[in-house]
Design a protein around this motif. Structure first.
Motif, PDB file in Angstrom:
ATOM      1  N   ALA A  21      31.557  54.070  37.449  1.00  0.00           N
ATOM      2  CA  ALA A  21      32.620  54.740  38.197  1.00  0.00           C
ATOM      3  C   ALA A  21      33.955  54.478  37.523  1.00  0.00           C
ATOM      4  O   ALA A  21      34.154  53.425  36.903  1.00  0.00           O
ATOM      5  CB  ALA A  21      32.662  54.262  39.643  1.00  0.00           C
ATOM      6  N   ALA A  22      34.856  55.431  37.640  1.00  0.00           N
ATOM      7  CA  ALA A  22      36.231  55.275  37.162  1.00  0.00           C
ATOM      8  C   ALA A  22      37.119  54.953  38.355  1.00  0.00           C
ATOM      9  O   ALA A  22      37.024  55.597  39.399  1.00  0.00           O
ATOM     10  CB  ALA A  22      36.700  56.553  36.480  1.00  0.00           C
ATOM     11  N   VAL A  23      37.970  53.955  38.199  1.00  0.00           N
ATOM     12  CA  VAL A  23      38.859  53.492  39.266  1.00  0.00           C
ATOM     13  C   VAL A  23      40.278  53.961  38.973  1.00  0.00           C
ATOM     14  O   VAL A  23      40.736  53.901  37.826  1.00  0.00           O
ATOM     15  CB  VAL A  23      38.841  51.949  39.365  1.00  0.00           C
ATOM     16  CG1 VAL A  23      39.727  51.475  40.517  1.00  0.00           C
ATOM     17  CG2 VAL A  23      37.416  51.431  39.522  1.00  0.00           C
ATOM     18  N   VAL A  66      41.889  46.304  44.236  1.00  0.00           N
ATOM     19  CA  VAL A  66      40.960  46.630  43.151  1.00  0.00           C
ATOM     20  C   VAL A  66      39.817  45.618  43.109  1.00  0.00           C
ATOM     21  O   VAL A  66      38.656  45.977  42.868  1.00  0.00           O
ATOM     22  CB  VAL A  66      41.701  46.712  41.802  1.00  0.00           C
ATOM     23  CG1 VAL A  66      40.714  46.856  40.642  1.00  0.00           C
ATOM     24  CG2 VAL A  66      42.672  47.879  41.805  1.00  0.00           C
ATOM     25  N   ASN A  67      40.109  44.360  43.378  1.00  0.00           N
ATOM     26  CA  ASN A  67      39.046  43.351  43.426  1.00  0.00           C
ATOM     27  C   ASN A  67      38.064  43.643  44.561  1.00  0.00           C
ATOM     28  O   ASN A  67      36.846  43.495  44.388  1.00  0.00           O
ATOM     29  CB  ASN A  67      39.636  41.949  43.576  1.00  0.00           C
ATOM     30  CG  ASN A  67      40.029  41.331  42.249  1.00  0.00           C
ATOM     31  OD1 ASN A  67      39.398  41.586  41.226  1.00  0.00           O
ATOM     32  ND2 ASN A  67      41.073  40.522  42.252  1.00  0.00           N
ATOM     33  N   LEU A  68      38.559  44.056  45.718  1.00  0.00           N
ATOM     34  CA  LEU A  68      37.680  44.391  46.838  1.00  0.00           C
ATOM     35  C   LEU A  68      36.771  45.566  46.501  1.00  0.00           C
ATOM     36  O   LEU A  68      35.562  45.535  46.757  1.00  0.00           O
ATOM     37  CB  LEU A  68      38.507  44.726  48.080  1.00  0.00           C
ATOM     38  CG  LEU A  68      39.146  43.573  48.839  1.00  0.00           C
ATOM     39  CD1 LEU A  68      40.121  44.102  49.894  1.00  0.00           C
ATOM     40  CD2 LEU A  68      38.079  42.700  49.494  1.00  0.00           C
ATOM     41  N   VAL A  69      37.353  46.608  45.912  1.00  0.00           N
ATOM     42  CA  VAL A  69      36.565  47.787  45.560  1.00  0.00           C
ATOM     43  C   VAL A  69      35.570  47.452  44.449  1.00  0.00           C
ATOM     44  O   VAL A  69      34.414  47.897  44.483  1.00  0.00           O
ATOM     45  CB  VAL A  69      37.488  48.954  45.149  1.00  0.00           C
ATOM     46  CG1 VAL A  69      36.687  50.088  44.516  1.00  0.00           C
ATOM     47  CG2 VAL A  69      38.246  49.468  46.367  1.00  0.00           C
ATOM     48  N   SER A  70      35.981  46.642  43.486  1.00  0.00           N
ATOM     49  CA  SER A  70      35.079  46.249  42.405  1.00  0.00           C
ATOM     50  C   SER A  70      33.880  45.489  42.961  1.00  0.00           C
ATOM     51  O   SER A  70      32.725  45.757  42.584  1.00  0.00           O
ATOM     52  CB  SER A  70      35.812  45.379  41.381  1.00  0.00           C
ATOM     53  OG  SER A  70      36.864  46.083  40.767  1.00  0.00           O
ATOM     54  N   CYS A 100      31.572  47.897  44.639  1.00  0.00           N
ATOM     55  CA  CYS A 100      30.841  48.720  43.666  1.00  0.00           C
ATOM     56  C   CYS A 100      29.692  47.956  43.023  1.00  0.00           C
ATOM     57  O   CYS A 100      28.601  48.512  42.817  1.00  0.00           O
ATOM     58  CB  CYS A 100      31.789  49.232  42.592  1.00  0.00           C
ATOM     59  SG  CYS A 100      32.910  50.533  43.146  1.00  0.00           S
ATOM     60  N   PHE A 101      29.905  46.687  42.704  1.00  0.00           N
ATOM     61  CA  PHE A 101      28.875  45.908  42.030  1.00  0.00           C
ATOM     62  C   PHE A 101      27.827  45.355  43.005  1.00  0.00           C
ATOM     63  O   PHE A 101      26.629  45.429  42.741  1.00  0.00           O
ATOM     64  CB  PHE A 101      29.502  44.752  41.247  1.00  0.00           C
ATOM     65  CG  PHE A 101      30.305  45.192  40.050  1.00  0.00           C
ATOM     66  CD1 PHE A 101      29.819  46.167  39.188  1.00  0.00           C
ATOM     67  CD2 PHE A 101      31.538  44.630  39.776  1.00  0.00           C
ATOM     68  CE1 PHE A 101      30.548  46.574  38.075  1.00  0.00           C
ATOM     69  CE2 PHE A 101      32.271  45.015  38.667  1.00  0.00           C
ATOM     70  CZ  PHE A 101      31.776  45.996  37.814  1.00  0.00           C
ATOM     71  N   GLU A 102      28.273  44.828  44.136  1.00  0.00           N
ATOM     72  CA  GLU A 102      27.349  44.138  45.035  1.00  0.00           C
ATOM     73  C   GLU A 102      26.623  45.072  45.993  1.00  0.00           C
ATOM     74  O   GLU A 102      25.454  44.841  46.316  1.00  0.00           O
ATOM     75  CB  GLU A 102      28.103  43.064  45.818  1.00  0.00           C
ATOM     76  CG  GLU A 102      28.654  41.951  44.942  1.00  0.00           C
ATOM     77  CD  GLU A 102      29.433  40.906  45.723  1.00  0.00           C
ATOM     78  OE1 GLU A 102      29.505  41.019  46.977  1.00  0.00           O
ATOM     79  OE2 GLU A 102      29.976  39.982  45.083  1.00  0.00           O
ATOM     80  N   VAL A 103      27.299  46.127  46.459  1.00  0.00           N
ATOM     81  CA  VAL A 103      26.685  47.034  47.436  1.00  0.00           C
ATOM     82  C   VAL A 103      26.114  48.279  46.751  1.00  0.00           C
ATOM     83  O   VAL A 103      24.952  48.637  46.962  1.00  0.00           O
ATOM     84  CB  VAL A 103      27.698  47.445  48.524  1.00  0.00           C
ATOM     85  CG1 VAL A 103      27.074  48.448  49.499  1.00  0.00           C
ATOM     86  CG2 VAL A 103      28.199  46.215  49.277  1.00  0.00           C
ATOM     87  N   LEU A 104      26.930  48.916  45.914  1.00  0.00           N
ATOM     88  CA  LEU A 104      26.491  50.146  45.266  1.00  0.00           C
ATOM     89  C   LEU A 104      25.629  49.885  44.032  1.00  0.00           C
ATOM     90  O   LEU A 104      24.959  50.798  43.540  1.00  0.00           O
ATOM     91  CB  LEU A 104      27.706  50.993  44.865  1.00  0.00           C
ATOM     92  CG  LEU A 104      28.642  51.398  46.001  1.00  0.00           C
ATOM     93  CD1 LEU A 104      29.778  52.260  45.463  1.00  0.00           C
ATOM     94  CD2 LEU A 104      27.887  52.130  47.104  1.00  0.00           C
TER      95      LEU A 104
END
Length: 199
Positions: free
Chosen positions: A114-116, A134-138, A141-145
């Motif tokens: 994904a592009a942020v 950005v840390n929350l979204v990252s 993206c890694f742990e859930v998605l």
């Protein structure tokens, strides 16, 4: 549909994400009053935003409403998502009161990436809110998605955006020459990436 895509589509959505100083809330389509309220906030810091966001110069309440609709559609298609960044908690019925900005992802399912991208209203810059967002979204993206790669691009003259990337563990990959045409001038962008295996 392969196994990864099945898993991804089963869990994808702009779930609310809570940090110590920010709350991220999935964007929903703006009503006319909300679009107008956001437009007023943008108007208050238009010169600041126009420096790095080319779309701001021609935006309007109708354009903001259209943009919100496109992000909602992208989420429904599992192609991307947009979160509102709130400074602190979210007050029901007054969710634009502490709106600080937005963080978005555009998903490439085939490449598990994904592009942020992101932006903040001027009054909320320089206090660490975007780094936390950005840390929350990252992490989401890694742990859930279960994405493998995140990337982002920052204008070569936007040192603050580049610093956010570095503070969030993104590594610089190189320069994308003439990446953006802004005010009739081609501008280079710095490309950053972060992988799920990066510490």
């Amino acid at each position: 549909m392969d196994e990864f895509e099945e898993q991804f589509t089963a869990v994808f959505g702009t779930a609310s994400l809570k940090g110590s100083r920010v709350t991220l809330v999935g964007l929903r389509e703006f009503s006319d009053p909300k679009a107008q309220a956001l437009f007023r906030k943008i108007e208050q810091c238009r010169p600041f935003l126009e420096e790095h966001l080319s779309w701001v110069a021609k935006t309007s309440p109708a354009d903001l409403k259209k943009r919100s609709r496109s992000w909602v559609l992208a989420e429904q298609l599992c192609q991307g998502g947009c979160w509102q960044i709130h400074a602190g908690d979210v007050n029901d019925g007054h969710e634009l009161d502490n709106l600080a900005g937005f963080v978005m992802i555009e998903v490439n399912l085939q490449n598990h990436s994904a592009a942020v991208s992101y932006w903040l209203l001027q009054e909320y810059t320089g206090i660490g809110l975007m780094t936390e967002s950005v840390n929350l979204v990252s992490r989401f993206c890694f742990e859930v998605l279960k994405l493998n790669r995140l990337e982002l691009f920052a204008s070569s003259v936007n040192k603050k955006s580049q610093n956010v990337a570095v503070r969030c563990g993104f590594l610089q990959e190189g320069i994308c020459r003439d990446f953006e045409l802004k005010n009739g001038i081609f501008v280079d962008h710095v490309r950053f990436s972060r992988l799920s295996r990066d510490s």
